[in-house]
Design a protein around this motif. Sequence first.
Motif, PDB file in Angstrom:
ATOM      1  N   GLY A 124      23.534  55.745  28.156  1.00  0.00           N
ATOM      2  CA  GLY A 124      24.433  55.922  27.561  1.00  0.00           C
ATOM      3  C   GLY A 124      26.006  55.767  27.384  1.00  0.00           C
ATOM      4  O   GLY A 124      26.055  56.131  26.204  1.00  0.00           O
ATOM      5  N   PHE A 125      25.827  54.418  27.686  1.00  0.00           N
ATOM      6  CA  PHE A 125      27.264  54.089  27.053  1.00  0.00           C
ATOM      7  C   PHE A 125      26.864  52.839  25.879  1.00  0.00           C
ATOM      8  O   PHE A 125      27.671  53.166  24.758  1.00  0.00           O
ATOM      9  CB  PHE A 125      27.692  52.722  28.321  1.00  0.00           C
ATOM     10  CG  PHE A 125      29.064  51.796  27.304  1.00  0.00           C
ATOM     11  CD1 PHE A 125      30.284  52.605  27.339  1.00  0.00           C
ATOM     12  CD2 PHE A 125      29.318  50.115  27.457  1.00  0.00           C
ATOM     13  CE1 PHE A 125      31.551  51.882  27.207  1.00  0.00           C
ATOM     14  CE2 PHE A 125      29.752  49.728  26.692  1.00  0.00           C
ATOM     15  CZ  PHE A 125      31.178  50.998  26.617  1.00  0.00           C
ATOM     16  N   SER A 126      25.591  52.628  25.600  1.00  0.00           N
ATOM     17  CA  SER A 126      25.160  52.138  24.734  1.00  0.00           C
ATOM     18  C   SER A 126      24.910  52.820  23.071  1.00  0.00           C
ATOM     19  O   SER A 126      25.620  52.642  22.367  1.00  0.00           O
ATOM     20  CB  SER A 126      23.884  51.322  24.607  1.00  0.00           C
ATOM     21  OG  SER A 126      23.144  50.934  23.865  1.00  0.00           O
ATOM     22  N   ARG A 127      24.410  54.148  23.500  1.00  0.00           N
ATOM     23  CA  ARG A 127      24.103  55.046  22.914  1.00  0.00           C
ATOM     24  C   ARG A 127      26.110  55.886  22.300  1.00  0.00           C
ATOM     25  O   ARG A 127      25.700  55.946  20.758  1.00  0.00           O
ATOM     26  CB  ARG A 127      24.210  56.384  22.872  1.00  0.00           C
ATOM     27  CG  ARG A 127      22.101  56.446  23.396  1.00  0.00           C
ATOM     28  CD  ARG A 127      21.961  57.360  23.871  1.00  0.00           C
ATOM     29  NE  ARG A 127      20.378  56.942  23.993  1.00  0.00           N
ATOM     30  CZ  ARG A 127      19.366  57.436  25.358  1.00  0.00           C
ATOM     31  NH1 ARG A 127      20.461  57.772  26.337  1.00  0.00           N
ATOM     32  NH2 ARG A 127      18.286  57.147  24.804  1.00  0.00           N
ATOM     33  N   LEU A 128      26.326  55.739  22.754  1.00  0.00           N
ATOM     34  CA  LEU A 128      28.351  55.791  22.715  1.00  0.00           C
ATOM     35  C   LEU A 128      28.735  55.013  21.916  1.00  0.00           C
ATOM     36  O   LEU A 128      29.587  55.029  20.696  1.00  0.00           O
ATOM     37  CB  LEU A 128      29.275  56.075  24.151  1.00  0.00           C
ATOM     38  CG  LEU A 128      30.915  56.286  24.027  1.00  0.00           C
ATOM     39  CD1 LEU A 128      30.913  57.281  22.932  1.00  0.00           C
ATOM     40  CD2 LEU A 128      31.415  56.368  24.676  1.00  0.00           C
ATOM     41  N   LEU A 129      28.928  53.486  21.669  1.00  0.00           N
ATOM     42  CA  LEU A 129      28.848  52.077  21.368  1.00  0.00           C
ATOM     43  C   LEU A 129      28.542  52.498  19.509  1.00  0.00           C
ATOM     44  O   LEU A 129      29.228  52.024  18.785  1.00  0.00           O
ATOM     45  CB  LEU A 129      28.610  51.150  21.831  1.00  0.00           C
ATOM     46  CG  LEU A 129      29.520  50.994  22.931  1.00  0.00           C
ATOM     47  CD1 LEU A 129      28.790  49.179  24.034  1.00  0.00           C
ATOM     48  CD2 LEU A 129      31.114  50.398  23.273  1.00  0.00           C
ATOM     49  N   ASP A 130      27.311  52.907  19.678  1.00  0.00           N
ATOM     50  CA  ASP A 130      26.416  52.842  18.307  1.00  0.00           C
ATOM     51  C   ASP A 130      27.721  53.905  17.243  1.00  0.00           C
ATOM     52  O   ASP A 130      27.513  54.157  16.622  1.00  0.00           O
ATOM     53  CB  ASP A 130      24.656  53.552  18.348  1.00  0.00           C
ATOM     54  CG  ASP A 130      24.765  52.252  19.492  1.00  0.00           C
ATOM     55  OD1 ASP A 130      24.995  50.897  18.376  1.00  0.00           O
ATOM     56  OD2 ASP A 130      23.472  52.122  19.121  1.00  0.00           O
ATOM     57  N   GLN A 131      27.660  55.319  18.245  1.00  0.00           N
ATOM     58  CA  GLN A 131      28.287  56.357  17.723  1.00  0.00           C
ATOM     59  C   GLN A 131      29.350  56.047  16.917  1.00  0.00           C
ATOM     60  O   GLN A 131      30.093  56.295  15.802  1.00  0.00           O
ATOM     61  CB  GLN A 131      28.557  57.375  19.027  1.00  0.00           C
ATOM     62  CG  GLN A 131      28.849  59.106  18.573  1.00  0.00           C
ATOM     63  CD  GLN A 131      28.842  59.543  19.429  1.00  0.00           C
ATOM     64  OE1 GLN A 131      28.695  59.502  20.491  1.00  0.00           O
ATOM     65  NE2 GLN A 131      30.432  60.621  18.887  1.00  0.00           N
ATOM     66  N   LEU A 132      30.302  55.695  17.785  1.00  0.00           N
ATOM     67  CA  LEU A 132      31.512  54.831  17.341  1.00  0.00           C
ATOM     68  C   LEU A 132      31.234  53.760  16.614  1.00  0.00           C
ATOM     69  O   LEU A 132      32.648  53.725  16.193  1.00  0.00           O
ATOM     70  CB  LEU A 132      32.763  55.006  18.570  1.00  0.00           C
ATOM     71  CG  LEU A 132      32.812  56.066  19.932  1.00  0.00           C
ATOM     72  CD1 LEU A 132      33.595  55.692  20.788  1.00  0.00           C
ATOM     73  CD2 LEU A 132      33.367  57.578  19.710  1.00  0.00           C
ATOM     74  N   GLY A 133      30.286  53.049  16.359  1.00  0.00           N
ATOM     75  CA  GLY A 133      30.462  52.644  15.112  1.00  0.00           C
ATOM     76  C   GLY A 133      31.448  50.678  16.370  1.00  0.00           C
ATOM     77  O   GLY A 133      31.832  49.893  15.384  1.00  0.00           O
ATOM     78  N   LEU A 134      30.817  50.728  17.336  1.00  0.00           N
ATOM     79  CA  LEU A 134      31.443  49.864  18.099  1.00  0.00           C
ATOM     80  C   LEU A 134      30.738  48.465  18.291  1.00  0.00           C
ATOM     81  O   LEU A 134      29.588  48.888  18.668  1.00  0.00           O
ATOM     82  CB  LEU A 134      32.585  50.045  19.898  1.00  0.00           C
ATOM     83  CG  LEU A 134      33.516  51.125  19.108  1.00  0.00           C
ATOM     84  CD1 LEU A 134      33.888  51.545  20.682  1.00  0.00           C
ATOM     85  CD2 LEU A 134      34.118  51.046  18.455  1.00  0.00           C
ATOM     86  N   PRO A 135      31.434  47.573  18.609  1.00  0.00           N
ATOM     87  CA  PRO A 135      30.403  46.167  18.317  1.00  0.00           C
ATOM     88  C   PRO A 135      29.751  45.626  20.054  1.00  0.00           C
ATOM     89  O   PRO A 135      30.642  46.365  21.526  1.00  0.00           O
ATOM     90  CB  PRO A 135      31.278  44.879  18.343  1.00  0.00           C
ATOM     91  CG  PRO A 135      32.537  45.302  18.766  1.00  0.00           C
ATOM     92  CD  PRO A 135      32.453  46.792  18.285  1.00  0.00           C
TER      93      PRO A 135
END
Length: 422
Positions: A124-135
């Motif tokens: 879930g955290f990895s998907r959130l980073l993708d969604q927010l465009g974070l590295p």
Amino acid sequence: MADSAHVAKPLRVLVSEGNSTSAREAVTILGLSGHIVEVCDPSPHALARFSRLVAKFHRCPGLRDDPAGYLGFVEKQLARRFDVLLPIHEQGLLFARVRQRLQDQVGLALPSFESYRTAHSKAGFSRLLDQLGLPQPATQIVKSADELRAEVRFPSVVKTSVGTASRGIWFVRNDADLEDALQELSVKGAFADEVLVQDLVAGATEKAQAVFCRGKLLGFHAYRQIAAGLGGGEAIKQSVSRPVVRTLLATIGENLAWHGALSVDCVLPDDGATPLLIDCNPRLVEPMSAYLAGVDLVGLLLRISRGETPGAAAESRAGVRSHLAMQALIGCASRGATRRDIMRECWRLASGDGPYADSTEELTPLRLDWVSAVPLAMTAMALLAAPRLAVTLARRGFGAHLLDLESIRRIESENFPPAANL
């Protein structure tokens, strides 16, 4: 060190578990601040039990094996009028599930259950980073052994979506490592959930933690791992200034409307590129480093739990070194140390020599809390008697106070909690 002056009106604080390093450090900070601390834990030998700063210790059902029983036990304690319930570890997932009911009884700082679940799940955290465009490192989420074999590229890190305290992580550098990881994943039934495979990036490991009030970051601290203990945990750490990571963490907290404590792990690539986020913990992780560097994140969390909206805390000081003696000794033994090596490490810890020069003990502060000498002395004696016990001693931290996939599914179910706990 943060201001440890006694508060005008001490708060009665119930700490949700007492066997993690984070809980033990929070107890020290709470006690030094003059608060009345009680601790729940299923283990009679929990770290926090060995502290003069704990007013009362409660044996309770294990969160992993009986989340409903654990919740019922906590609620019975809350009937004794506590000011704050401090979810110091994975108990926060359970408390977030029944957040409104608990907040009617006690001060508690937690986000919505949905936000907590996103931060708690590695997938879930990895998907959130993708969604927010974070590295983050290149990451794939797989659901079978065949998918893992197809996606892995060496070197990689394989992670189960559920796991804390370095559980469920394999470093895969070749085909033999991959087969070993697949065998353990199969035994654990890990493919009943999601598994991550992530590029292994060379660089320094750092951690950052923050306290939020309704999505706004109020307090922040970061530190770098100087020496590792067993399982990748920190034996020696040093505070650092990381404005870039602060901005990343603030973005995550704002998106999740986070309320309470939130921590991330990151790696600073050797090539000097932007820090990459590699993990998230919806809690404070070993908060003594921040306290020694001048920021009392635990105290800030108490104020938010009580419904206050405090101003932002000052920036913590960089360059403050601290260590965890128990982690250092277990890490030393796990790397094949002899009894003489362990005795030498004990001497360096006691004398403040070598890497421990100008460093402060976080976990067992003997001068402040002499009872904490008991688990430290027992650990040292056990390792001197048999250095191979290092792995066994470390695994005692993976106890019934932590969650697994089955307990999470029970907490997420529609009929949780059962009527008996309502």
